[in-house]
Write a protein that holds these residues in place. Structure first.
Motif, PDB file in Angstrom:
ATOM      1  N   GLY A  96       0.799  -1.215   0.000  1.00  0.00           N
ATOM      2  CA  GLY A  96       0.000   0.000   0.000  1.00  0.00           C
ATOM      3  C   GLY A  96       0.826   1.257   0.000  1.00  0.00           C
ATOM      4  O   GLY A  96       1.985   1.266   0.379  1.00  0.00           O
ATOM      5  N   ARG A  97       0.209   2.320  -0.443  1.00  0.00           N
ATOM      6  CA  ARG A  97       0.824   3.631  -0.537  1.00  0.00           C
ATOM      7  C   ARG A  97       0.492   4.425   0.719  1.00  0.00           C
ATOM      8  O   ARG A  97      -0.595   4.287   1.272  1.00  0.00           O
ATOM      9  N   LEU A  98       1.415   5.249   1.173  1.00  0.00           N
ATOM     10  CA  LEU A  98       1.186   6.073   2.362  1.00  0.00           C
ATOM     11  C   LEU A  98       0.577   7.401   1.938  1.00  0.00           C
ATOM     12  O   LEU A  98       1.204   8.193   1.251  1.00  0.00           O
ATOM     13  N   GLY A  99      -0.667   7.638   2.346  1.00  0.00           N
ATOM     14  CA  GLY A  99      -1.290   8.935   2.137  1.00  0.00           C
ATOM     15  C   GLY A  99      -0.877   9.868   3.257  1.00  0.00           C
ATOM     16  O   GLY A  99      -0.592   9.427   4.377  1.00  0.00           O
ATOM     17  N   VAL A 100      -0.833  11.144   2.966  1.00  0.00           N
ATOM     18  CA  VAL A 100      -0.416  12.142   3.950  1.00  0.00           C
ATOM     19  C   VAL A 100      -1.482  13.224   4.015  1.00  0.00           C
ATOM     20  O   VAL A 100      -1.817  13.823   2.995  1.00  0.00           O
ATOM     21  N   SER A 101      -2.023  13.479   5.208  1.00  0.00           N
ATOM     22  CA  SER A 101      -3.050  14.506   5.367  1.00  0.00           C
ATOM     23  C   SER A 101      -2.433  15.901   5.324  1.00  0.00           C
ATOM     24  O   SER A 101      -1.214  16.049   5.255  1.00  0.00           O
ATOM     25  N   GLU A 102      -3.269  16.917   5.408  1.00  0.00           N
ATOM     26  CA  GLU A 102      -2.777  18.297   5.431  1.00  0.00           C
ATOM     27  C   GLU A 102      -2.050  18.619   6.726  1.00  0.00           C
ATOM     28  O   GLU A 102      -1.283  19.568   6.786  1.00  0.00           O
ATOM     29  N   THR A 103      -2.303  17.834   7.775  1.00  0.00           N
ATOM     30  CA  THR A 103      -1.594  17.996   9.052  1.00  0.00           C
ATOM     31  C   THR A 103      -0.977  16.649   9.429  1.00  0.00           C
ATOM     32  O   THR A 103      -1.459  15.973  10.342  1.00  0.00           O
ATOM     33  N   PRO A 104       0.099  16.252   8.743  1.00  0.00           N
ATOM     34  CA  PRO A 104       0.656  14.921   8.962  1.00  0.00           C
ATOM     35  C   PRO A 104       1.369  14.748  10.304  1.00  0.00           C
ATOM     36  O   PRO A 104       1.410  13.637  10.826  1.00  0.00           O
ATOM     37  N   VAL A 105       1.904  15.814  10.856  1.00  0.00           N
ATOM     38  CA  VAL A 105       2.705  15.700  12.076  1.00  0.00           C
ATOM     39  C   VAL A 105       2.145  16.603  13.163  1.00  0.00           C
ATOM     40  O   VAL A 105       1.789  17.755  12.906  1.00  0.00           O
ATOM     41  N   GLN A 106       2.058  16.052  14.371  1.00  0.00           N
ATOM     42  CA  GLN A 106       1.644  16.820  15.541  1.00  0.00           C
ATOM     43  C   GLN A 106       2.878  17.003  16.411  1.00  0.00           C
ATOM     44  O   GLN A 106       3.465  16.021  16.871  1.00  0.00           O
ATOM     45  N   ASP A 107       3.309  18.238  16.604  1.00  0.00           N
ATOM     46  CA  ASP A 107       4.492  18.494  17.428  1.00  0.00           C
ATOM     47  C   ASP A 107       4.355  17.837  18.788  1.00  0.00           C
ATOM     48  O   ASP A 107       3.304  17.896  19.419  1.00  0.00           O
ATOM     49  N   GLY A 108       5.429  17.210  19.241  1.00  0.00           N
ATOM     50  CA  GLY A 108       5.461  16.593  20.560  1.00  0.00           C
ATOM     51  C   GLY A 108       4.947  15.165  20.608  1.00  0.00           C
ATOM     52  O   GLY A 108       5.039  14.526  21.652  1.00  0.00           O
ATOM     53  N   LEU A 109       4.398  14.651  19.496  1.00  0.00           N
ATOM     54  CA  LEU A 109       3.899  13.277  19.481  1.00  0.00           C
ATOM     55  C   LEU A 109       4.827  12.385  18.669  1.00  0.00           C
ATOM     56  O   LEU A 109       5.242  12.742  17.567  1.00  0.00           O
ATOM     57  N   SER A 110       5.135  11.224  19.190  1.00  0.00           N
ATOM     58  CA  SER A 110       5.927  10.241  18.464  1.00  0.00           C
ATOM     59  C   SER A 110       5.072   9.585  17.393  1.00  0.00           C
ATOM     60  O   SER A 110       3.840   9.538  17.504  1.00  0.00           O
ATOM     61  N   LEU A 111       5.721   9.054  16.378  1.00  0.00           N
ATOM     62  CA  LEU A 111       5.025   8.312  15.340  1.00  0.00           C
ATOM     63  C   LEU A 111       4.364   7.096  15.966  1.00  0.00           C
ATOM     64  O   LEU A 111       4.998   6.343  16.717  1.00  0.00           O
ATOM     65  N   THR A 112       3.075   6.911  15.693  1.00  0.00           N
ATOM     66  CA  THR A 112       2.300   5.833  16.290  1.00  0.00           C
ATOM     67  C   THR A 112       1.488   5.130  15.211  1.00  0.00           C
ATOM     68  O   THR A 112       0.876   5.794  14.378  1.00  0.00           O
ATOM     69  N   TYR A 113       1.479   3.810  15.225  1.00  0.00           N
ATOM     70  CA  TYR A 113       0.670   3.022  14.296  1.00  0.00           C
ATOM     71  C   TYR A 113      -0.645   2.693  14.981  1.00  0.00           C
ATOM     72  O   TYR A 113      -0.653   2.219  16.113  1.00  0.00           O
TER      73      TYR A 113
ATOM     74  N   LEU B   1       9.263  14.848   5.606  1.00  0.00           N
ATOM     75  CA  LEU B   1       8.873  14.798   7.018  1.00  0.00           C
ATOM     76  C   LEU B   1       9.971  14.054   7.757  1.00  0.00           C
ATOM     77  O   LEU B   1       9.805  12.937   8.213  1.00  0.00           O
ATOM     78  N   VAL B   2      11.109  14.694   7.882  1.00  0.00           N
ATOM     79  CA  VAL B   2      12.296  14.026   8.395  1.00  0.00           C
ATOM     80  C   VAL B   2      12.508  14.215   9.885  1.00  0.00           C
ATOM     81  O   VAL B   2      13.535  13.873  10.410  1.00  0.00           O
ATOM     82  N   GLY B   3      11.532  14.717  10.618  1.00  0.00           N
ATOM     83  CA  GLY B   3      11.690  14.947  12.045  1.00  0.00           C
ATOM     84  C   GLY B   3      11.689  13.670  12.870  1.00  0.00           C
ATOM     85  O   GLY B   3      12.067  13.693  14.033  1.00  0.00           O
ATOM     86  N   TYR B   4      11.275  12.566  12.273  1.00  0.00           N
ATOM     87  CA  TYR B   4      11.231  11.297  13.002  1.00  0.00           C
ATOM     88  C   TYR B   4      12.516  10.537  12.778  1.00  0.00           C
ATOM     89  O   TYR B   4      13.142  10.619  11.738  1.00  0.00           O
TER      90      TYR B   4
END
Length: 74
Positions: A4-21, A69-72
């Protein structure tokens, strides 16, 4: 390889939150929204457009880099 392809919303990253599945909310395609990667494709439904999605974390990280989105970190 992640299916599958990764879709990205208009707000993909929330400051202060780790990447979560996350799951339990079926989506048409894998989606990144506010630091949450929604991966539930509704396999339990048994429909032609539903599937079991296997995720490779490194491929998700590569996709984030492609979207600048290289902050992770892995």
């Amino acid at each position: 390889m992640t299916a599958g392809r990764l879709g990205v919303s208009e707000t993909p990253v929330q400051d202060g939150l780790s990447l979560t599945y996350v799951g339990h909310s079926p989506v048409r395609q894998m989606m990144l929204h506010q630091s949450h990667v929604f991966i539930d494709r509704g396999a339990f439904l048994g429909r032609a457009d539903s599937c079991l999605l296997m995720v490779c974390h490194q491929e998700i990280m590569d996709a984030l880099r492609q979207h600048s989105l290289v902050g992770y970190t892995a």
